[in-house]
Design an enzyme around this catalytic site. Structure first.
Site, short mmCIF file in Angstrom:
data_model
loop_
_atom_site.label_atom_id
_atom_site.label_comp_id
_atom_site.label_asym_id
_atom_site.label_seq_id
_atom_site.Cartn_x
_atom_site.Cartn_y
_atom_site.Cartn_z
N PRO A 5 0.88 -1.50 0.11
CA PRO A 5 0.09 -0.02 -0.33
C PRO A 5 1.22 1.01 -0.20
O PRO A 5 1.87 1.15 -0.58
CB PRO A 5 -1.13 0.20 1.32
CG PRO A 5 0.01 -1.59 2.44
CD PRO A 5 0.82 -1.92 1.21
N ALA A 6 0.51 2.78 0.02
CA ALA A 6 1.21 3.62 -0.08
C ALA A 6 1.58 4.21 0.87
O ALA A 6 1.69 3.59 2.10
CB ALA A 6 -0.56 5.07 -0.52
N THR A 55 8.19 6.86 -13.54
CA THR A 55 7.54 6.89 -14.18
C THR A 55 6.50 8.10 -14.21
O THR A 55 6.12 8.47 -14.95
CB THR A 55 6.74 5.69 -13.79
OG1 THR A 55 6.21 5.41 -12.59
CG2 THR A 55 7.06 4.21 -14.35
N ALA A 56 7.15 8.75 -12.57
CA ALA A 56 6.37 10.15 -12.09
C ALA A 56 6.71 11.02 -13.26
O ALA A 56 7.40 11.55 -13.61
CB ALA A 56 6.91 10.80 -10.97
N HIS A 90 12.11 11.07 -2.78
CA HIS A 90 12.89 10.18 -3.23
C HIS A 90 14.05 9.79 -4.04
O HIS A 90 15.50 9.28 -3.77
CB HIS A 90 12.04 10.02 -4.75
CG HIS A 90 11.06 8.64 -4.09
ND1 HIS A 90 10.62 7.44 -4.61
CD2 HIS A 90 9.46 8.95 -3.28
CE1 HIS A 90 9.84 7.35 -3.88
NE2 HIS A 90 8.65 8.00 -2.92
N ASP A 147 10.05 3.09 -10.38
CA ASP A 147 8.58 3.13 -9.32
C ASP A 147 7.82 4.53 -9.96
O ASP A 147 8.94 5.38 -10.09
CB ASP A 147 10.34 3.47 -7.96
CG ASP A 147 9.21 3.86 -7.15
OD1 ASP A 147 7.92 3.84 -6.77
OD2 ASP A 147 9.97 4.10 -5.99
#
Length: 190
Positions: A17-18, A42-43, A59, A92
């Site tokens: 989960p988050a 991927t953001a 990150h 990610d």
């Protein structure tokens, strides 16, 4: 379970989960490979969203400076196709990638998903894939939310069948599902 024995690299799926720590665990696994790590983000950057930018910066600050980074909001299969033996690609995250691809209808999505699964099986690099778990709560009240949940759930299930190792990170704990679980596709008598 597991990938083709002739494939030089391994596939690890880290799900949860988050805010569970799955990205941190994936980063530790990447460091332990001793290979050149390529962080595949991927953001999509959005300078107007300050909170999102802060998340991305946190990150980035956690990662070692020698890691390369590639921003791949949609063309993930092509990125994996370029993976080399001696590299570890840390992707990610799959949920963010899938959200970037929600505009595609079901037929196109299925082709994209098959391309990704094939690229995972064929890349020469080690892969660590981070994916969010969805669907543990209420069914989303709107169609796009249900589409996201269903597509991600199916993708994670397919990747779990390919992966050499699958981890669930939740509640501050890391569970090695490969050791603790039984793969659904190995059960013949139901």
């Amino acid at each position: 379970m597991g990938t083709d024995a002739s494939r030089p690299g391994s596939v690890i799926l880290v799900t949860g989960p988050a805010r569970s720590g799955k990205s941190e665990w994936a980063e530790r696994l990447a460091q332990k490979t001793g290979k050149a790590v390529v962080y595949v983000a991927t953001a999509q950057l959005d300078p107007s969203d300050v909170e999102w930018q802060q998340r991305i910066e946190r990150h980035q600050q956690r990662r070692p400076p020698q890691w390369q980074m590639r921003e791949v909001p949609k063309e993930l299969s092509q990125c994996l196709d370029g993976g080399q033996e001696g590299e570890c690609l840390l992707i990610d995250s799959l949920g963010t990638w899938l959200a970037n691809c929600l505009e595609y209808d079901q037929e196109v999505w299925e082709l994209i998903e098959q391309e990704l699964l094939l690229a995972v099986e064929q890349t020469q690099a080690d892969l660590i894939l981070v994916a969010e778990e969805t669907g543990w709560g209420v069914v989303p009240a709107y169609p796009l939310g249900r589409t996201f949940r269903d597509r991600l759930g199916n993708l994670v299930r397919h990747l779990g069948a390919i992966a050499n190792q699958v981890y669930l990170v939740t509640g501050g704990y890391i569970l090695n599902l490969t050791e603790l679980g039984t793969p659904l596709n190995s059960i013949t008598n139901l």
